[in-house]
Design a protein around this motif. Structure first.
Motif, PDB file in Angstrom:
ATOM      1  N   GLU A  16     -13.812  69.230  55.689  1.00 27.37           N
ATOM      2  CA  GLU A  16     -14.536  70.501  55.688  1.00 27.37           C
ATOM      3  C   GLU A  16     -13.616  71.649  56.108  1.00 27.37           C
ATOM      4  N   ALA A  17     -12.845  71.444  57.166  1.00 27.68           N
ATOM      5  CA  ALA A  17     -11.942  72.492  57.648  1.00 27.68           C
ATOM      6  C   ALA A  17     -10.895  72.839  56.589  1.00 27.68           C
ATOM      7  N   ALA A  18     -10.340  71.815  55.938  1.00 28.57           N
ATOM      8  CA  ALA A  18      -9.326  72.058  54.906  1.00 28.57           C
ATOM      9  C   ALA A  18      -9.929  72.816  53.720  1.00 28.57           C
ATOM     10  N   LEU A  19     -11.110  72.418  53.278  1.00 27.22           N
ATOM     11  CA  LEU A  19     -11.754  73.105  52.164  1.00 27.22           C
ATOM     12  C   LEU A  19     -12.058  74.563  52.516  1.00 27.22           C
ATOM     13  N   CYS A  20     -12.530  74.801  53.722  1.00 25.37           N
ATOM     14  CA  CYS A  20     -12.833  76.167  54.148  1.00 25.37           C
ATOM     15  C   CYS A  20     -11.562  77.024  54.174  1.00 25.37           C
ATOM     16  N   GLN A  21     -10.448  76.441  54.587  1.00 27.77           N
ATOM     17  CA  GLN A  21      -9.179  77.184  54.574  1.00 27.77           C
ATOM     18  C   GLN A  21      -8.769  77.532  53.152  1.00 27.77           C
ATOM     19  N   HIS A  22      -8.903  76.568  52.248  1.00 24.92           N
ATOM     20  CA  HIS A  22      -8.563  76.821  50.842  1.00 24.92           C
ATOM     21  C   HIS A  22      -9.451  77.923  50.266  1.00 24.92           C
ATOM     22  N   ILE A  23     -10.737  77.863  50.578  1.00 27.23           N
ATOM     23  CA  ILE A  23     -11.671  78.867  50.080  1.00 27.23           C
ATOM     24  C   ILE A  23     -11.281  80.253  50.583  1.00 27.23           C
ATOM     25  N   THR A  24     -10.940  80.353  51.845  1.00 27.52           N
ATOM     26  CA  THR A  24     -10.557  81.635  52.423  1.00 27.52           C
ATOM     27  C   THR A  24      -9.358  82.237  51.687  1.00 27.52           C
ATOM     28  N   VAL A  25      -8.372  81.407  51.388  1.00 34.45           N
ATOM     29  CA  VAL A  25      -7.174  81.882  50.686  1.00 34.45           C
ATOM     30  C   VAL A  25      -7.486  82.234  49.230  1.00 34.45           C
ATOM     31  N   TRP A  44     -19.634  92.618  37.884  1.00 39.93           N
ATOM     32  CA  TRP A  44     -19.468  92.860  39.317  1.00 39.93           C
ATOM     33  C   TRP A  44     -20.595  92.188  40.103  1.00 39.93           C
ATOM     34  N   ASP A  45     -21.823  92.352  39.637  1.00 42.37           N
ATOM     35  CA  ASP A  45     -22.980  91.777  40.316  1.00 42.37           C
ATOM     36  C   ASP A  45     -22.894  90.255  40.358  1.00 42.37           C
ATOM     37  N   ARG A  46     -22.538  89.637  39.235  1.00 42.53           N
ATOM     38  CA  ARG A  46     -22.444  88.179  39.155  1.00 42.53           C
ATOM     39  C   ARG A  46     -21.353  87.652  40.088  1.00 42.53           C
ATOM     40  N   LEU A  47     -20.173  88.250  40.030  1.00 41.93           N
ATOM     41  CA  LEU A  47     -19.063  87.787  40.865  1.00 41.93           C
ATOM     42  C   LEU A  47     -19.329  88.039  42.345  1.00 41.93           C
ATOM     43  N   THR A  48     -19.886  89.192  42.667  1.00 42.30           N
ATOM     44  CA  THR A  48     -20.183  89.510  44.069  1.00 42.30           C
ATOM     45  C   THR A  48     -21.212  88.534  44.632  1.00 42.30           C
ATOM     46  N   ALA A  49     -22.230  88.223  43.853  1.00 44.42           N
ATOM     47  CA  ALA A  49     -23.255  87.277  44.313  1.00 44.42           C
ATOM     48  C   ALA A  49     -22.640  85.909  44.575  1.00 44.42           C
ATOM     49  N   ARG A  50     -21.793  85.438  43.673  1.00 41.03           N
ATOM     50  CA  ARG A  50     -21.166  84.121  43.847  1.00 41.03           C
ATOM     51  C   ARG A  50     -20.230  84.126  45.050  1.00 41.03           C
ATOM     52  N   LEU A  51     -19.434  85.174  45.192  1.00 37.43           N
ATOM     53  CA  LEU A  51     -18.534  85.250  46.351  1.00 37.43           C
ATOM     54  C   LEU A  51     -19.308  85.333  47.662  1.00 37.43           C
ATOM     55  N   HIS A  56     -21.123  82.706  52.615  1.00 38.09           N
ATOM     56  CA  HIS A  56     -22.191  82.163  53.461  1.00 38.09           C
ATOM     57  C   HIS A  56     -21.987  80.668  53.682  1.00 38.09           C
ATOM     58  N   LEU A  57     -21.555  79.971  52.644  1.00 38.99           N
ATOM     59  CA  LEU A  57     -21.345  78.528  52.720  1.00 38.99           C
ATOM     60  C   LEU A  57     -20.309  78.165  53.780  1.00 38.99           C
ATOM     61  N   ILE A  58     -19.222  78.925  53.853  1.00 40.21           N
ATOM     62  CA  ILE A  58     -18.174  78.569  54.826  1.00 40.21           C
ATOM     63  C   ILE A  58     -18.442  79.152  56.211  1.00 40.21           C
ATOM     64  N   ARG A  59     -19.384  80.065  56.330  1.00 40.18           N
ATOM     65  CA  ARG A  59     -19.656  80.682  57.626  1.00 40.18           C
ATOM     66  C   ARG A  59     -20.909  80.147  58.291  1.00 40.18           C
ATOM     67  N   ARG A  60     -21.466  79.073  57.759  1.00 40.49           N
ATOM     68  CA  ARG A  60     -22.620  78.453  58.420  1.00 40.49           C
ATOM     69  C   ARG A  60     -22.216  78.072  59.838  1.00 40.49           C
ATOM     70  N   ALA A  79     -17.004  75.038  45.211  1.00 40.62           N
ATOM     71  CA  ALA A  79     -16.584  76.420  45.444  1.00 40.62           C
ATOM     72  C   ALA A  79     -15.079  76.560  45.211  1.00 40.62           C
ATOM     73  N   VAL A  80     -14.303  75.593  45.704  1.00 38.50           N
ATOM     74  CA  VAL A  80     -12.854  75.621  45.486  1.00 38.50           C
ATOM     75  C   VAL A  80     -12.562  75.539  43.994  1.00 38.50           C
ATOM     76  N   GLN A  81     -13.258  74.666  43.295  1.00 38.37           N
ATOM     77  CA  GLN A  81     -13.042  74.523  41.850  1.00 38.37           C
ATOM     78  C   GLN A  81     -13.360  75.830  41.122  1.00 38.37           C
ATOM     79  N   TRP A  82     -14.461  76.472  41.475  1.00 38.99           N
ATOM     80  CA  TRP A  82     -14.827  77.732  40.838  1.00 38.99           C
ATOM     81  C   TRP A  82     -13.775  78.805  41.120  1.00 38.99           C
ATOM     82  N   LEU A  83     -13.329  78.884  42.375  1.00 36.76           N
ATOM     83  CA  LEU A  83     -12.320  79.882  42.734  1.00 36.76           C
ATOM     84  C   LEU A  83     -11.004  79.633  42.005  1.00 36.76           C
ATOM     85  N   LEU A  84     -10.620  78.371  41.857  1.00 36.77           N
ATOM     86  CA  LEU A  84      -9.399  78.055  41.108  1.00 36.77           C
ATOM     87  C   LEU A  84      -9.543  78.482  39.648  1.00 36.77           C
TER      88      LEU A  84
END
Length: 91
Positions: A16-25, A44-51, A56-60, A79-84
């Motif tokens: 979880e910690a490693a995934l959250c770090q990857h997401i942050t970057v 903009w609306d679609r991307l902002t909503a997803r981001l 929220h997912l990593i800041r629970r 989330a990592v896959q989508w960001l990649l």
């Protein structure tokens, strides 16, 4: 087990910690590109909503006594896959 269901609680917390770090970057350049779009437009609306969902997912709140579930780890991995995918140049 391949799905992480048999992983130790400490192992799941480390994943979880490693995934959250990857997401942050990975989220930072996507957020910058999104902010450059016209605010109020559909992209903009679609991307902002997803981001925001990913943020929220990593800041629970951290669960000190409850290790992350395999489902939560799968959400983070997705989330990592989508960001990649957002990092790849448009083809």
């Amino acid at each position: 087990m391949a799905d992480g269901a048999g992983a130790t609680p400490d192992g799941r917390a480390a994943v979880e910690a490693a995934l959250c770090q990857h997401i942050t970057v990975l989220a930072q350049p996507v957020r910058v590109r999104t902010d450059a779009l016209w605010h109020g437009g559909a992209p903009w609306d679609r991307l902002t909503a997803r981001l925001d969902d990913i943020d929220h997912l990593i800041r629970r709140p951290l669960r000190e006594h409850h290790p992350p579930t395999p489902a939560h780890l799968a959400e983070l991995a997705n989330a990592v896959q989508w960001l990649l995918a957002q990092q790849a140049p448009d083809c």
